[in-house]
Design a protein around this motif. Structure first.
Motif, PDB file in Angstrom:
ATOM      1  N   PHE A   1       0.829  -1.198   0.000  1.00 33.53           N
ATOM      2  CA  PHE A   1       0.000   0.000   0.000  1.00 33.53           C
ATOM      3  C   PHE A   1       0.866   1.252   0.000  1.00 33.53           C
ATOM      4  O   PHE A   1       0.396   2.349  -0.226  1.00 33.53           O
ATOM      5  N   ASP A   2       2.141   1.098   0.318  1.00 29.34           N
ATOM      6  CA  ASP A   2       3.113   2.187   0.292  1.00 29.34           C
ATOM      7  C   ASP A   2       4.458   1.597  -0.103  1.00 29.34           C
ATOM      8  O   ASP A   2       4.599   0.395  -0.251  1.00 29.34           O
ATOM      9  N   GLY A   3       5.443   2.437  -0.281  1.00 31.06           N
ATOM     10  CA  GLY A   3       6.781   1.954  -0.576  1.00 31.06           C
ATOM     11  C   GLY A   3       7.085   1.874  -2.058  1.00 31.06           C
ATOM     12  O   GLY A   3       6.311   2.309  -2.903  1.00 31.06           O
ATOM     13  N   ILE A   4       8.241   1.308  -2.345  1.00 29.93           N
ATOM     14  CA  ILE A   4       8.796   1.250  -3.696  1.00 29.93           C
ATOM     15  C   ILE A   4       8.641  -0.160  -4.250  1.00 29.93           C
ATOM     16  O   ILE A   4       8.884  -1.151  -3.557  1.00 29.93           O
ATOM     17  N   ALA A   5       8.257  -0.251  -5.507  1.00 32.11           N
ATOM     18  CA  ALA A   5       8.070  -1.545  -6.170  1.00 32.11           C
ATOM     19  C   ALA A   5       9.415  -2.256  -6.358  1.00 32.11           C
ATOM     20  O   ALA A   5      10.454  -1.612  -6.544  1.00 32.11           O
ATOM     21  N   PRO A   6       9.421  -3.597  -6.323  1.00 33.22           N
ATOM     22  CA  PRO A   6      10.647  -4.367  -6.516  1.00 33.22           C
ATOM     23  C   PRO A   6      11.356  -4.074  -7.839  1.00 33.22           C
ATOM     24  O   PRO A   6      12.555  -4.316  -7.975  1.00 33.22           O
ATOM     25  N   TYR A   7      10.625  -3.534  -8.788  1.00 32.20           N
ATOM     26  CA  TYR A   7      11.204  -3.169 -10.078  1.00 32.20           C
ATOM     27  C   TYR A   7      12.440  -2.269  -9.913  1.00 32.20           C
ATOM     28  O   TYR A   7      13.346  -2.286 -10.729  1.00 32.20           O
TER      29      TYR A   7
ATOM     30  N   ASP B   1      14.792   7.722   1.927  1.00 33.34           N
ATOM     31  CA  ASP B   1      15.753   6.942   2.717  1.00 33.34           C
ATOM     32  C   ASP B   1      17.141   6.928   2.074  1.00 33.34           C
ATOM     33  O   ASP B   1      18.105   6.499   2.707  1.00 33.34           O
ATOM     34  N   LEU B   2      17.237   7.352   0.833  1.00 32.55           N
ATOM     35  CA  LEU B   2      18.474   7.221   0.063  1.00 32.55           C
ATOM     36  C   LEU B   2      19.102   8.573  -0.224  1.00 32.55           C
ATOM     37  O   LEU B   2      18.417   9.541  -0.512  1.00 32.55           O
ATOM     38  N   LEU B   3      20.443   8.587  -0.148  1.00 32.69           N
ATOM     39  CA  LEU B   3      21.168   9.780  -0.557  1.00 32.69           C
ATOM     40  C   LEU B   3      21.175   9.835  -2.078  1.00 32.69           C
ATOM     41  O   LEU B   3      21.394   8.824  -2.737  1.00 32.69           O
ATOM     42  N   ILE B   4      20.955  10.994  -2.604  1.00 34.42           N
ATOM     43  CA  ILE B   4      20.970  11.165  -4.051  1.00 34.42           C
ATOM     44  C   ILE B   4      22.245  11.889  -4.430  1.00 34.42           C
ATOM     45  O   ILE B   4      22.504  12.999  -3.969  1.00 34.42           O
ATOM     46  N   MET B   5      23.045  11.238  -5.244  1.00 31.04           N
ATOM     47  CA  MET B   5      24.280  11.845  -5.729  1.00 31.04           C
ATOM     48  C   MET B   5      23.938  12.722  -6.927  1.00 31.04           C
ATOM     49  O   MET B   5      22.907  12.536  -7.570  1.00 31.04           O
ATOM     50  N   GLU B   6      24.790  13.647  -7.212  1.00 27.81           N
ATOM     51  CA  GLU B   6      24.513  14.599  -8.291  1.00 27.81           C
ATOM     52  C   GLU B   6      24.184  13.898  -9.609  1.00 27.81           C
ATOM     53  O   GLU B   6      23.241  14.252 -10.292  1.00 27.81           O
ATOM     54  N   ASN B   7      24.934  12.861  -9.971  1.00 26.02           N
ATOM     55  CA  ASN B   7      24.687  12.176 -11.240  1.00 26.02           C
ATOM     56  C   ASN B   7      23.473  11.254 -11.196  1.00 26.02           C
ATOM     57  O   ASN B   7      23.003  10.788 -12.215  1.00 26.02           O
ATOM     58  N   ASP B   8      22.925  11.003 -10.010  1.00 31.04           N
ATOM     59  CA  ASP B   8      21.744  10.160  -9.872  1.00 31.04           C
ATOM     60  C   ASP B   8      20.453  10.962  -9.868  1.00 31.04           C
ATOM     61  O   ASP B   8      19.377  10.391  -9.925  1.00 31.04           O
ATOM     62  N   HIS B   9      20.550  12.251  -9.776  1.00 34.46           N
ATOM     63  CA  HIS B   9      19.391  13.102  -9.540  1.00 34.46           C
ATOM     64  C   HIS B   9      18.246  12.832 -10.522  1.00 34.46           C
ATOM     65  O   HIS B   9      17.116  12.609 -10.112  1.00 34.46           O
ATOM     66  N   LEU B  10      18.512  12.822 -11.787  1.00 35.14           N
ATOM     67  CA  LEU B  10      17.454  12.628 -12.776  1.00 35.14           C
ATOM     68  C   LEU B  10      16.879  11.221 -12.722  1.00 35.14           C
ATOM     69  O   LEU B  10      15.674  11.037 -12.832  1.00 35.14           O
ATOM     70  N   ALA B  11      17.718  10.217 -12.520  1.00 34.39           N
ATOM     71  CA  ALA B  11      17.244   8.830 -12.475  1.00 34.39           C
ATOM     72  C   ALA B  11      16.296   8.643 -11.291  1.00 34.39           C
ATOM     73  O   ALA B  11      15.242   8.013 -11.419  1.00 34.39           O
ATOM     74  N   PHE B  12      16.634   9.209 -10.122  1.00 36.49           N
ATOM     75  CA  PHE B  12      15.767   9.075  -8.961  1.00 36.49           C
ATOM     76  C   PHE B  12      14.479   9.859  -9.133  1.00 36.49           C
ATOM     77  O   PHE B  12      13.423   9.419  -8.703  1.00 36.49           O
ATOM     78  N   GLN B  13      14.552  11.021  -9.772  1.00 35.85           N
ATOM     79  CA  GLN B  13      13.343  11.796 -10.008  1.00 35.85           C
ATOM     80  C   GLN B  13      12.369  11.008 -10.877  1.00 35.85           C
ATOM     81  O   GLN B  13      11.176  10.936 -10.594  1.00 35.85           O
ATOM     82  N   GLU B  14      12.877  10.392 -11.927  1.00 32.14           N
ATOM     83  CA  GLU B  14      12.028   9.605 -12.826  1.00 32.14           C
ATOM     84  C   GLU B  14      11.451   8.400 -12.090  1.00 32.14           C
ATOM     85  O   GLU B  14      10.275   8.088 -12.221  1.00 32.14           O
ATOM     86  N   ALA B  15      12.288   7.714 -11.318  1.00 28.17           N
ATOM     87  CA  ALA B  15      11.826   6.532 -10.593  1.00 28.17           C
ATOM     88  C   ALA B  15      10.781   6.923  -9.547  1.00 28.17           C
ATOM     89  O   ALA B  15       9.771   6.234  -9.389  1.00 28.17           O
ATOM     90  N   ALA B  16      11.004   8.018  -8.844  1.00 29.38           N
ATOM     91  CA  ALA B  16      10.047   8.446  -7.823  1.00 29.38           C
ATOM     92  C   ALA B  16       8.721   8.850  -8.465  1.00 29.38           C
ATOM     93  O   ALA B  16       7.654   8.617  -7.891  1.00 29.38           O
ATOM     94  N   ALA B  17       8.756   9.420  -9.648  1.00 30.89           N
ATOM     95  CA  ALA B  17       7.526   9.810 -10.336  1.00 30.89           C
ATOM     96  C   ALA B  17       6.710   8.592 -10.742  1.00 30.89           C
ATOM     97  O   ALA B  17       5.483   8.627 -10.761  1.00 30.89           O
ATOM     98  N   ASP B  18       7.392   7.476 -11.032  1.00 29.97           N
ATOM     99  CA  ASP B  18       6.721   6.245 -11.429  1.00 29.97           C
ATOM    100  C   ASP B  18       6.120   5.509 -10.243  1.00 29.97           C
ATOM    101  O   ASP B  18       5.193   4.729 -10.398  1.00 29.97           O
ATOM    102  N   ALA B  19       6.681   5.734  -9.047  1.00 29.71           N
ATOM    103  CA  ALA B  19       6.240   4.969  -7.853  1.00 29.71           C
ATOM    104  C   ALA B  19       4.877   5.385  -7.375  1.00 29.71           C
ATOM    105  O   ALA B  19       4.316   6.360  -7.667  1.00 29.71           O
TER     106      ALA B  19
END
Length: 86
Positions: free
Chosen positions: A38-44, A68-86
């Motif tokens: 009901f919450d959290g991140i998918a195993p994908y 819960d995760l530190l976002i490094m400068e080069n990860d910023h866009l990847a995490f934004q996209e993943a968080a938008a999908d969650a």
């Protein structure tokens, strides 16, 4: 017969298998897959999370959250996209 979409009770999420300390690097064994989701991140997104550092102390059986995760400068866009999908 028509196949139905999975119900919320059958969706899965990532949870912390044990406590991790601030700054600790996430390993595969630190995360487990659990349902219902009901919450959290998918195993994908497991491969995106493994190898990252946690931003604070986590507790066992708590749902893994993007904050819960530190976002490094080069990860910023990847995490934004993943968080938008969650």
């Amino acid at each position: 017969p028509v196949e139905k979409a999975p119900t919320l009770e059958r969706r899965k999420k990532l949870v912390w298998a044990k406590q991790l300390l601030d700054g600790q690097t996430v390993k595969r064994g630190d995360i487990k897959i659990q349902c219902p989701a009901f919450d959290g991140i998918a195993p994908y997104y497991l491969d995106v999370i493994v190898g990252r550092q946690v931003s604070h102390v986590t507790g066992p059986n708590e749902a893994v959250q993007w904050q819960d995760l530190l976002i490094m400068e080069n990860d910023h866009l990847a995490f934004q996209e993943a968080a938008a999908d969650a």
